[in-house]
Design a protein around this motif. Structure first.
Motif, PDB file in Angstrom:
ATOM      1  N   LYS A  71      17.590 -26.293   3.015  1.00 48.87           N
ATOM      2  CA  LYS A  71      18.567 -25.396   2.408  1.00 48.87           C
ATOM      3  C   LYS A  71      19.768 -26.236   1.980  1.00 48.87           C
ATOM      4  N   VAL A  72      20.464 -25.784   0.952  1.00 48.68           N
ATOM      5  CA  VAL A  72      21.587 -26.532   0.390  1.00 48.68           C
ATOM      6  C   VAL A  72      22.912 -25.886   0.781  1.00 48.68           C
ATOM      7  N   ILE A  73      23.833 -26.729   1.242  1.00 50.72           N
ATOM      8  CA  ILE A  73      25.226 -26.332   1.429  1.00 50.72           C
ATOM      9  C   ILE A  73      25.996 -27.045   0.313  1.00 50.72           C
ATOM     10  N   PRO A  74      26.369 -26.326  -0.760  1.00 51.68           N
ATOM     11  CA  PRO A  74      26.974 -26.963  -1.931  1.00 51.68           C
ATOM     12  C   PRO A  74      28.493 -27.108  -1.816  1.00 51.68           C
ATOM     13  N   LEU A  75      28.952 -28.133  -1.124  1.00 50.66           N
ATOM     14  CA  LEU A  75      30.394 -28.392  -1.032  1.00 50.66           C
ATOM     15  C   LEU A  75      30.930 -29.054  -2.303  1.00 50.66           C
ATOM     16  N   CYS A  76      30.061 -29.701  -3.041  1.00 46.33           N
ATOM     17  CA  CYS A  76      30.423 -30.318  -4.316  1.00 46.33           C
ATOM     18  C   CYS A  76      30.785 -29.216  -5.317  1.00 46.33           C
ATOM     19  N   PRO A  77      31.943 -29.297  -5.967  1.00 45.83           N
ATOM     20  CA  PRO A  77      32.339 -28.257  -6.922  1.00 45.83           C
ATOM     21  C   PRO A  77      31.321 -28.033  -8.046  1.00 45.83           C
ATOM     22  N   TYR A  78      30.725 -29.101  -8.558  1.00 53.98           N
ATOM     23  CA  TYR A  78      29.742 -28.965  -9.642  1.00 53.98           C
ATOM     24  C   TYR A  78      28.512 -28.194  -9.168  1.00 53.98           C
ATOM     25  N   VAL A  79      27.962 -28.590  -8.027  1.00 50.55           N
ATOM     26  CA  VAL A  79      26.756 -27.931  -7.512  1.00 50.55           C
ATOM     27  C   VAL A  79      27.061 -26.478  -7.156  1.00 50.55           C
ATOM     28  N   HIS A  80      28.210 -26.247  -6.521  1.00 53.88           N
ATOM     29  CA  HIS A  80      28.583 -24.880  -6.152  1.00 53.88           C
ATOM     30  C   HIS A  80      28.702 -23.995  -7.399  1.00 53.88           C
ATOM     31  N   LEU A  81      29.319 -24.516  -8.438  1.00 51.14           N
ATOM     32  CA  LEU A  81      29.466 -23.761  -9.683  1.00 51.14           C
ATOM     33  C   LEU A  81      28.099 -23.433 -10.289  1.00 51.14           C
ATOM     34  N   GLN A  82      27.199 -24.403 -10.306  1.00 52.28           N
ATOM     35  CA  GLN A  82      25.862 -24.156 -10.860  1.00 52.28           C
ATOM     36  C   GLN A  82      25.105 -23.119 -10.036  1.00 52.28           C
ATOM     37  N   PHE A  83      25.231 -23.185  -8.704  1.00 55.28           N
ATOM     38  CA  PHE A  83      24.577 -22.206  -7.837  1.00 55.28           C
ATOM     39  C   PHE A  83      25.138 -20.806  -8.103  1.00 55.28           C
ATOM     40  N   LYS A  84      26.457 -20.700  -8.303  1.00 51.04           N
ATOM     41  CA  LYS A  84      27.068 -19.391  -8.582  1.00 51.04           C
ATOM     42  C   LYS A  84      26.659 -18.868  -9.958  1.00 51.04           C
ATOM     43  N   ARG A  85      26.642 -19.744 -10.955  1.00 53.09           N
ATOM     44  CA  ARG A  85      26.292 -19.339 -12.320  1.00 53.09           C
ATOM     45  C   ARG A  85      24.831 -18.911 -12.445  1.00 53.09           C
ATOM     46  N   HIS A  86      23.966 -19.563 -11.689  1.00 53.70           N
ATOM     47  CA  HIS A  86      22.519 -19.341 -11.803  1.00 53.70           C
ATOM     48  C   HIS A  86      21.934 -18.987 -10.437  1.00 53.70           C
ATOM     49  N   GLU A  87      22.557 -18.019  -9.798  1.00 55.68           N
ATOM     50  CA  GLU A  87      22.196 -17.674  -8.421  1.00 55.68           C
ATOM     51  C   GLU A  87      20.714 -17.347  -8.268  1.00 55.68           C
ATOM     52  N   ALA A  88      20.118 -16.672  -9.233  1.00 55.26           N
ATOM     53  CA  ALA A  88      18.697 -16.315  -9.140  1.00 55.26           C
ATOM     54  C   ALA A  88      17.807 -17.552  -9.056  1.00 55.26           C
ATOM     55  N   LEU A  89      18.216 -18.632  -9.713  1.00 56.98           N
ATOM     56  CA  LEU A  89      17.421 -19.866  -9.682  1.00 56.98           C
ATOM     57  C   LEU A  89      17.467 -20.577  -8.335  1.00 56.98           C
ATOM     58  N   TYR A  90      18.570 -20.388  -7.614  1.00 57.52           N
ATOM     59  CA  TYR A  90      18.802 -21.177  -6.404  1.00 57.52           C
ATOM     60  C   TYR A  90      18.872 -20.361  -5.121  1.00 57.52           C
ATOM     61  N   LYS A  91      18.690 -19.037  -5.207  1.00 54.00           N
ATOM     62  CA  LYS A  91      18.875 -18.189  -4.023  1.00 54.00           C
ATOM     63  C   LYS A  91      17.944 -18.567  -2.879  1.00 54.00           C
ATOM     64  N   ASP A  92      16.766 -19.117  -3.182  1.00 51.86           N
ATOM     65  CA  ASP A  92      15.814 -19.481  -2.136  1.00 51.86           C
ATOM     66  C   ASP A  92      16.241 -20.715  -1.336  1.00 51.86           C
ATOM     67  N   ILE A  93      17.152 -21.496  -1.883  1.00 52.98           N
ATOM     68  CA  ILE A  93      17.556 -22.737  -1.199  1.00 52.98           C
ATOM     69  C   ILE A  93      19.042 -22.769  -0.845  1.00 52.98           C
ATOM     70  N   TRP A  94      19.804 -21.753  -1.217  1.00 55.07           N
ATOM     71  CA  TRP A  94      21.256 -21.737  -1.004  1.00 55.07           C
ATOM     72  C   TRP A  94      21.563 -21.221   0.390  1.00 55.07           C
ATOM     73  N   ASN A  95      22.141 -22.058   1.221  1.00 56.82           N
ATOM     74  CA  ASN A  95      22.559 -21.660   2.569  1.00 56.82           C
ATOM     75  C   ASN A  95      24.002 -21.182   2.505  1.00 56.82           C
ATOM     76  N   LYS A  96      24.180 -19.913   2.202  1.00 60.39           N
ATOM     77  CA  LYS A  96      25.520 -19.331   2.100  1.00 60.39           C
ATOM     78  C   LYS A  96      26.161 -19.150   3.459  1.00 60.39           C
ATOM     79  N   VAL A  97      25.359 -19.020   4.495  1.00 55.12           N
ATOM     80  CA  VAL A  97      25.879 -18.813   5.859  1.00 55.12           C
ATOM     81  C   VAL A  97      26.693 -20.019   6.315  1.00 55.12           C
ATOM     82  N   ARG A  98      26.270 -21.202   5.945  1.00 54.75           N
ATOM     83  CA  ARG A  98      26.929 -22.427   6.391  1.00 54.75           C
ATOM     84  C   ARG A  98      28.011 -22.927   5.459  1.00 54.75           C
ATOM     85  N   GLU A  99      28.210 -22.237   4.336  1.00 54.85           N
ATOM     86  CA  GLU A  99      29.236 -22.680   3.391  1.00 54.85           C
ATOM     87  C   GLU A  99      30.613 -22.599   4.004  1.00 54.85           C
ATOM     88  N   VAL A 100      31.445 -23.528   3.618  1.00 56.58           N
ATOM     89  CA  VAL A 100      32.833 -23.538   4.098  1.00 56.58           C
ATOM     90  C   VAL A 100      33.687 -22.783   3.116  1.00 56.58           C
TER      91      VAL A 100
END
Length: 100
Positions: A71-100
């Protein structure tokens, strides 16, 4: 043609390194702990910006994560932005629980 190579380190952060005909031109810095891959930073040489190189590293990271059931914890602004913009593409790997 650009190529992404993974650089796993035992101690300290690892990276997806991007190379083209000019040598290393970008990196995505990350760490793996347990089943989480935390992305800290993505950078492309200024003269290479706008060529889709950050997306190449993002795609390599996503493929690696899926292949290794992480699972991905996207602390990088670029990766976080891409995950937010294309949430359907990344929802299976996005660890939102561990995000800061």
């Amino acid at each position: 043609m650009a190529e992404v190579k993974i650089n796993i380190q035992e101690e300290g952060p690892s990276s997806f390194d991007l190379y083209d005909e000019d040598g290393k031109v970008g990196e995505m810095v990350f760490d793996i702990k347990s089943t989480d891959l935390t992305v800290y930073h993505t950078e492309v040489d200024p003269e290479k910006e706008g060529m889709g190189y950050a997306k190449l590293m993002l795609d390599a990271m996503v493929n690696y994560v899926r292949e290794h059931q992480l699972k991905v914890i996207p602390l990088c602004p670029y990766v976080h932005l891409q995950f937010k913009r294309h949430e359907a593409l990344y929802k299976d790997i996005w660890n939102k629980v561990r995000e800061v």
